[in-house]
Design an enzyme around this catalytic site. Structure first.
Site, PDB file in Angstrom:
ATOM      1  N   SER A 175       6.454  99.291  53.163  1.00 57.24           N
ATOM      2  CA  SER A 175       7.780  99.024  52.578  1.00 57.24           C
ATOM      3  C   SER A 175       7.726  98.115  51.361  1.00 57.24           C
ATOM      4  O   SER A 175       6.945  97.160  51.303  1.00 57.24           O
ATOM      5  CB  SER A 175       8.649  98.368  53.648  1.00 57.24           C
ATOM      6  N   TYR A 225      10.372  91.479  59.255  1.00 59.09           N
ATOM      7  CA  TYR A 225      10.131  92.893  58.953  1.00 59.09           C
ATOM      8  C   TYR A 225       9.003  93.031  57.921  1.00 59.09           C
ATOM      9  O   TYR A 225       8.043  93.787  58.115  1.00 59.09           O
ATOM     10  CB  TYR A 225      11.419  93.540  58.414  1.00 59.09           C
ATOM     11  N   GLU A 248       9.735  95.907  50.849  1.00 61.09           N
ATOM     12  CA  GLU A 248      10.096  94.558  51.306  1.00 61.09           C
ATOM     13  C   GLU A 248       8.878  93.650  51.358  1.00 61.09           C
ATOM     14  O   GLU A 248       9.005  92.428  51.318  1.00 61.09           O
ATOM     15  CB  GLU A 248      10.743  94.623  52.690  1.00 61.09           C
TER      16      GLU A 248
HETATM   17  O1  G4F Z   1      20.503  98.924  53.131  1.00 60.99           O
HETATM   18  P1  G4F Z   1      19.799  97.688  53.503  1.00 60.99           P
HETATM   19  O2  G4F Z   1      20.067  97.149  54.860  1.00 60.99           O
HETATM   20  O3  G4F Z   1      18.250  97.975  53.263  1.00 60.99           O
HETATM   21  P2  G4F Z   1      16.984  96.997  53.137  1.00 60.99           P
HETATM   22  O4  G4F Z   1      17.201  95.733  53.844  1.00 60.99           O
HETATM   23  O5  G4F Z   1      16.646  96.894  51.697  1.00 60.99           O
HETATM   24  O6  G4F Z   1      15.857  97.797  53.912  1.00 60.99           O
HETATM   25  C1  G4F Z   1      15.683  99.207  53.804  1.00 60.99           C
HETATM   26  O7  G4F Z   1      14.813  99.514  52.739  1.00 60.99           O
HETATM   27  C2  G4F Z   1      13.485  98.983  52.863  1.00 60.99           C
HETATM   28  C3  G4F Z   1      12.671  99.389  51.658  1.00 60.99           C
HETATM   29  O8  G4F Z   1      12.441 100.736  51.628  1.00 60.99           O
HETATM   30  C4  G4F Z   1      12.858  99.491  54.152  1.00 60.99           C
HETATM   31  F1  G4F Z   1      11.624  98.994  54.281  1.00 60.99           F
HETATM   32  C5  G4F Z   1      13.717  99.104  55.344  1.00 60.99           C
HETATM   33  O9  G4F Z   1      13.185  99.652  56.536  1.00 60.99           O
HETATM   34  C6  G4F Z   1      15.103  99.690  55.127  1.00 60.99           C
HETATM   35  O10 G4F Z   1      15.014 101.078  55.123  1.00 60.99           O
HETATM   36  O11 G4F Z   1      20.125  96.511  52.474  1.00 60.99           O
HETATM   37  C7  G4F Z   1      19.964  96.660  51.071  1.00 60.99           C
HETATM   38  C8  G4F Z   1      20.579  95.473  50.371  1.00 60.99           C
HETATM   39  C9  G4F Z   1      20.121  94.129  50.917  1.00 60.99           C
HETATM   40  O12 G4F Z   1      19.874  93.253  49.846  1.00 60.99           O
HETATM   41  C10 G4F Z   1      21.295  93.619  51.725  1.00 60.99           C
HETATM   42  O13 G4F Z   1      21.411  92.207  51.808  1.00 60.99           O
HETATM   43  O14 G4F Z   1      22.002  95.502  50.587  1.00 60.99           O
HETATM   44  C11 G4F Z   1      22.444  94.197  50.913  1.00 60.99           C
HETATM   45  N1  G4F Z   1      23.703  94.297  51.660  1.00 60.99           N
HETATM   46  C12 G4F Z   1      24.886  93.811  51.211  1.00 60.99           C
HETATM   47  N2  G4F Z   1      25.857  94.034  52.121  1.00 60.99           N
HETATM   48  C13 G4F Z   1      23.890  94.844  52.862  1.00 60.99           C
HETATM   49  C14 G4F Z   1      25.247  94.689  53.149  1.00 60.99           C
HETATM   50  N3  G4F Z   1      23.037  95.469  53.709  1.00 60.99           N
HETATM   51  C15 G4F Z   1      23.540  95.957  54.868  1.00 60.99           C
HETATM   52  N4  G4F Z   1      22.701  96.597  55.720  1.00 60.99           N
HETATM   53  N5  G4F Z   1      24.879  95.793  55.197  1.00 60.99           N
HETATM   54  C16 G4F Z   1      25.771  95.169  54.370  1.00 60.99           C
HETATM   55  O15 G4F Z   1      26.958  95.055  54.688  1.00 60.99           O
END
Ligand code: G4F
Length: 318
Positions: free
Chosen positions: A123, A147, A125
């Site tokens: 990832s 993670y 990340e």
């Molecule tokens: O959609 P996210 O939860 O994805 P995140 O954390 O980047 O992780 C995903 O991508 C990674 C890279 O490929 C993978 F390794 C991992 O398994 C997964 O698939 O969050 C994306 C961004 C973050 O910065 C988070 O803080 O969106 C921001 N965010 C803002 N509001 C939110 C929210 N994320 C989520 N889940 N929910 C919110 O309400």
């Protein structure tokens, strides 16, 4: 007659499992999927076999490999939510890290599978607070979540067996999305939320960090990269990304526009501090030059096309 090639996919019920099994089935593979749910996802092709196994159960996993005799294994199983990993660090380290090391030791350390190819879903990340932008395969990891730490550990384990001569390869996958993405991830949370607002089923949409920036691509393009990585001449690590970043705010703008609610975001959006992470990675962007030069892979679908398609799907969903 049995198909000539067999692939075993862990995490088969997830977005990538569904899309990768479709892609490999079309290319003549017989697929056995592994998951922790009682049964397989209804989105999976009926021809995909299924077994309920926790990848932490190395002995059962190894016995399935011995009986199915795959020529490739795609390890997509993981605790995939970065946010959840802060609440469940031990579980995350166990599933995403130790389980992978145990499987590799069992397949290539204790036993000997000289022709078996292993793909590890790594990832972006892992780069975390990396000082360099865009990130390529040489950039030093700076993980900030359980993670990310678990994924670094698993990748180091992969590299160990690669050095011993086994085909153990990895894709350093940047965020990739589709209609199969669970609603707990931000893209689908927004596209399904906006669709629910449009249909009058929801009145607000709670969001955490609106200014986080990620390099979002289409998962269908990314699973093709996984297959290409296992078909390369040599096992290696490849950054899989679009090279372009967008903010969470950009997703919101496009999604509201596609639903015919353009410009009305502030009527429905609520910033929820409870959704902020203990440690946030503010911005990630990848450099996939190596994947292009060595695999001929390039991300195809644009961010805007992707978000608009997801909104249209969510608007039409019952
Ligand atoms: O959609 P996210 O939860 O994805 P995140 O954390 O980047 O992780 C995903 O991508 C990674 C890279 O490929 C993978 F390794 C991992 O398994 C997964 O698939 O969050 C994306 C961004 C973050 O910065 C988070 O803080 O969106 C921001 N965010 C803002 N509001 C939110 C929210 N994320 C989520 N889940 N929910 C919110 O309400």
């Amino acid at each position: 007659m049995k198909a000539a090639r067999r692939a075993l996919i862990t995490g088969i019920n997830g977005q990538d499992g569904i899309l990768l099994s479709d892609h490999l089935s079309k290319n003549g593979y017989e697929i056995l999927g592994i998951g922790t749910q009682e049964g397989k996802s209804s989105f999976l092709n009926p021809s995909v076999g299924y077994q309920k196994i926790d990848i932490r159960d190395t002995a059962t996993f190894t016995s399935v490999v011995d009986s199915f005799t795959p020529d490739s294994i795609y390890n997509l199983a993981s605790i995939s939510s970065v946010a959840r990993s802060f609440e469940k660090p031990e579980l995350t380290w166990e599933v995403n890290g130790y389980a992978v090391a145990n499987i590799l030791e069992s397949l290539f350390g204790k036993a000997h599978h000289p022709n078996l190819k292993f793909f590890q879903a790594s990832s972006s990340e892992m780069f975390g607070l990396a000082a360099v932008e865009p990130q390529d395969e040489e950039v030093v990891f700076h993980p900030v979540s359980p993670y990310a730490e678990s994924k670094v550990f698993a990748l180091e384990s992969c590299r160990k067996y690669r050095k011993q001569g086994y085909f153990v390869a990895s894709g350093i996958m940047y965020n990739h999305e589709s209609i199969y993405r669970p609603k707990s991830f931000v893209t689908r949370k927004i596209t399904s939320g906006v669709a629910a607002i449009k249909k009058g089923e929801q009145s607000t949409l709670q969001i955490g960090n609106m200014y986080a920036e990620r390099d979002w691509g289409y998962a269908g393009d990314y699973v093709e990269a996984m297959a290409l990585i296992l078909h390369a001449n040599e096992p290696d690590d490849f950054v899989i990304s679009t090279g372009i970043t967008h903010s969470v705010k950009d997703i919101v703008t496009i999604a509201f526009d596609e639903a015919g609610l353009g410009g009305r975001e502030l009527e429905f959006l609520e910033l929820d501090e409870g959704l902020l992470r203990p440690k946030e990675v503010n911005r990630l962007v990848g450099n996939s030059t190596k994947a292009y030069e060595k695999l001929g892979w390039k991300s195809q679908k644009t961010f805007e096309q992707l978000i608009r398609e997801m909104v249209r799907y969510d608007l039409s969903a019952k």
